[in-house]
Design a protein around this motif. Structure first.
Motif, PDB file in Angstrom:
ATOM      1  N   PHE A  45      -1.104   2.493   2.365  1.00  0.00           N
ATOM      2  CA  PHE A  45      -1.069   3.048   1.013  1.00  0.00           C
ATOM      3  C   PHE A  45      -2.394   3.739   0.747  1.00  0.00           C
ATOM      4  O   PHE A  45      -3.332   3.647   1.546  1.00  0.00           O
ATOM      5  CB  PHE A  45      -0.795   1.968  -0.040  1.00  0.00           C
ATOM      6  N   ALA A  46      -2.472   4.479  -0.371  1.00  0.00           N
ATOM      7  CA  ALA A  46      -3.647   5.303  -0.636  1.00  0.00           C
ATOM      8  C   ALA A  46      -4.125   5.145  -2.072  1.00  0.00           C
ATOM      9  O   ALA A  46      -3.351   4.802  -2.971  1.00  0.00           O
ATOM     10  CB  ALA A  46      -3.323   6.763  -0.354  1.00  0.00           C
ATOM     11  N   PHE A  47      -5.414   5.413  -2.248  1.00  0.00           N
ATOM     12  CA  PHE A  47      -6.037   5.377  -3.562  1.00  0.00           C
ATOM     13  C   PHE A  47      -6.321   6.801  -4.051  1.00  0.00           C
ATOM     14  O   PHE A  47      -6.832   7.629  -3.292  1.00  0.00           O
ATOM     15  CB  PHE A  47      -7.375   4.628  -3.511  1.00  0.00           C
ATOM     16  N   ALA A  48      -6.015   7.066  -5.314  1.00  0.00           N
ATOM     17  CA  ALA A  48      -6.397   8.322  -5.966  1.00  0.00           C
ATOM     18  C   ALA A  48      -7.059   7.948  -7.287  1.00  0.00           C
ATOM     19  O   ALA A  48      -6.445   8.018  -8.349  1.00  0.00           O
ATOM     20  CB  ALA A  48      -5.195   9.220  -6.188  1.00  0.00           C
ATOM     21  N   LEU A  78       2.733   7.899   2.305  1.00  0.00           N
ATOM     22  CA  LEU A  78       1.964   6.810   1.706  1.00  0.00           C
ATOM     23  C   LEU A  78       2.204   6.712   0.201  1.00  0.00           C
ATOM     24  O   LEU A  78       2.049   7.706  -0.520  1.00  0.00           O
ATOM     25  CB  LEU A  78       0.462   7.028   1.934  1.00  0.00           C
ATOM     26  N   PRO A  79       2.548   5.521  -0.306  1.00  0.00           N
ATOM     27  CA  PRO A  79       2.565   5.333  -1.758  1.00  0.00           C
ATOM     28  C   PRO A  79       1.135   5.402  -2.281  1.00  0.00           C
ATOM     29  O   PRO A  79       0.196   4.956  -1.616  1.00  0.00           O
ATOM     30  CB  PRO A  79       3.167   3.937  -1.937  1.00  0.00           C
ATOM     31  N   GLY A 134       4.539   5.756  -5.634  1.00  0.00           N
ATOM     32  CA  GLY A 134       3.355   4.908  -5.727  1.00  0.00           C
ATOM     33  C   GLY A 134       3.380   4.100  -7.007  1.00  0.00           C
ATOM     34  O   GLY A 134       4.454   3.688  -7.468  1.00  0.00           O
ATOM     35  N   ALA A 135       2.202   3.899  -7.593  1.00  0.00           N
ATOM     36  CA  ALA A 135       2.104   3.124  -8.827  1.00  0.00           C
ATOM     37  C   ALA A 135       0.922   3.631  -9.631  1.00  0.00           C
ATOM     38  O   ALA A 135      -0.095   4.062  -9.077  1.00  0.00           O
ATOM     39  CB  ALA A 135       1.942   1.638  -8.523  1.00  0.00           C
ATOM     40  N   VAL A 136       1.055   3.577 -10.952  1.00  0.00           N
ATOM     41  CA  VAL A 136       0.024   4.073 -11.863  1.00  0.00           C
ATOM     42  C   VAL A 136      -0.707   2.892 -12.491  1.00  0.00           C
ATOM     43  O   VAL A 136      -0.080   1.935 -12.950  1.00  0.00           O
ATOM     44  CB  VAL A 136       0.654   4.951 -12.970  1.00  0.00           C
ATOM     45  N   ALA A 172       1.196  -4.896  -7.420  1.00  0.00           N
ATOM     46  CA  ALA A 172       2.448  -5.597  -7.139  1.00  0.00           C
ATOM     47  C   ALA A 172       3.593  -4.609  -6.956  1.00  0.00           C
ATOM     48  O   ALA A 172       4.446  -4.765  -6.068  1.00  0.00           O
ATOM     49  CB  ALA A 172       2.762  -6.575  -8.268  1.00  0.00           C
ATOM     50  N   ARG A 173       3.610  -3.577  -7.795  1.00  0.00           N
ATOM     51  CA  ARG A 173       4.654  -2.552  -7.660  1.00  0.00           C
ATOM     52  C   ARG A 173       4.509  -1.813  -6.331  1.00  0.00           C
ATOM     53  O   ARG A 173       5.495  -1.523  -5.653  1.00  0.00           O
ATOM     54  CB  ARG A 173       4.551  -1.578  -8.842  1.00  0.00           C
TER      55      ARG A 173
END
Length: 403
Positions: free
Chosen positions: A298-301, A325-326, A346-348, A362-363
């Protein structure tokens, strides 16, 4: 048609590689384009270095001529000097190259194109058009009294009035420009394009990179690409990394691909309890980024929220999606945050909301459980970040230019 393509970053900058070169390929393949002159702005050590234009494709129509910034210890004086000297140098290039138009990449480059227009009336277009002045103000990089802010905002107003075409990177901004009175026919949304093929997930690269790092196949690897500070979180980003480490426990690993000093990044990681055995930090060439994304899960933005962030398009998000990648992202980032919430990319998380980061993690962890998640998320890059969007924009805007 002869085009002077004006970038705002250096030839070897990752943004030039990832955002300018794909569009040069498109333009070079157009039968109505006779020649292209690429102009970049070289700063620091690159300003004095020998530069060779070799983007990895056959150069049949492209010549290269950089603008070289003079070294200065004062950033403000340096930028002011650039904007007083570069227009004159560009006018000389216009006289030599005889372009039919300038195509500027980004609002700062668009400012230079406008200053050339003042003297020559050479038509210009601005792609990747964003409210750069407001970005810098809202991120705390510039102040309201900063000459850079005042001039850039004025020049952006002139671009809205005088550019034959604007290519904002978010549909949100296209709608805002229409509300401001810019004719809709002069605006085409073109999110930062990504070569989805180049970033396709590679199982072999995943295994190879993890083996080289000494990480187990079952590690849960997060990746961050880019700088810290400015329009991006700095200390806050490391707190998000800390939360991810807590969520995934001993399995967590972290890849950071950044131009920032490795020792400084390592010190910040140590401060949050992420040791050298858990993290890999490197300034990687853009060509190596796909392999590191394949090695990740997964990735960070971690982009600072701000009102005008609705109008941006982070190239890294498109690259993350292309690898399947989410993405863990902040709210209100261009069109992407809404896409992530609606389509599962992904998730916000929102640092102003208690408990938001654990909920988002968790999401994200739930998304990772789907055996098809990489395939499904890659579709977002194809749908929203295809270079075909740029091809369509050029077809519409260049075909409509006055004879």
């Amino acid at each position: 048609m002869r085009i002077l393509f004006l970038g705002y970053w250096g030839l070897n900058d990752g943004l030039t590689t990832s955002t300018v070169f794909p569009h040069l390929r498109i333009l070079q393949e157009r039968p109505d384009v006779e020649a292209i002159r690429l102009v970049t702005i070289e700063r620091s050590a690159e300003a004095q270095a020998e530069l060779i234009f070799a983007p990895g494709f056959a150069v049949t129509k492209i010549s290269f001529e950089p603008l070289r910034s003079k070294p200065s210890s004062n950033v403000i004086f340096n930028k002011i000097e650039d904007f007083t000297r570069f227009p004159a140098e560009l006018i000389k290039q216009v006289a030599e190259f005889r372009p039919d138009l300038i195509l500027a990449r980004g609002a700062p480059a668009g400012a230079l194109a406008y200053l050339v227009w003042q003297k020559t009336k050479l038509p210009f277009y601005v792609e990747s058009f964003e409210p750069h002045a407001d970005y810098m103000l809202e991120s705390g990089v510039w102040r309201a009294y900063d000459p850079r802010y005042l001039f850039q905002r004025h020049w952006e107003t002139k671009q809205k009035q005088l550019a034959l075409g604007l290519m904002p990177v978010a549909e949100n901004y296209r709608q805002e420009l229409i509300r401001e009175g810019v004719p809709a026919g002069r605006i085409v949304t073109v999110p930062c394009s990504v070569d989805a093929t180049a970033f396709t997930f590679d199982a072999g690269a995943r295994a190879r990179v993890r083996q080289q790092l000494g990480w187990p196949a079952g590690a849960v690897v997060g990746v961050y690409v880019g700088k810290f500070g400015g329009i991006y979180y700095d200390a806050e980003a490391f707190q998000v990394f800390k939360a991810a480490a807590a969520h995934f426990g001993a399995a967590f690993r972290l890849i950071i691909l950044t131009p920032d000093a490795e020792a400084e990044v390592r010190a910040k990681l140590a401060a949050i309890g992420v040791g050298a055995e858990q993290a890999f930090v490197i300034k990687a060439p853009h060509a190596e980024v796909p392999d590191y994304l394949s090695a990740s899960d997964f990735a960070f933005a971690t982009i600072k929220p701000a009102p005008c962030r609705l109008f941006c398009s982070a190239i890294k998000i498109g690259e993350y999606w292309a690898s399947g990648l989410p993405v863990l992202v902040t709210p209100g980032v261009g069109d992407d945050s809404a896409i992530i919430e609606a389509e599962g990319g992904g998730a916000v998380f929102d640092l102003s909301q208690p408990g938001s980061v654990p909920t988002a993690l968790a999401r994200l962890a739930a998304l990772l459980q789907s055996p098809t998640h990489r395939h499904d998320i890659r579709k977002l890059a194809v749908k929203y970040r295809s270079v075909g969007r740029a091809t369509e924009a050029y077809d519409l805007l260049l075909a409509a230019r006055p004879a």
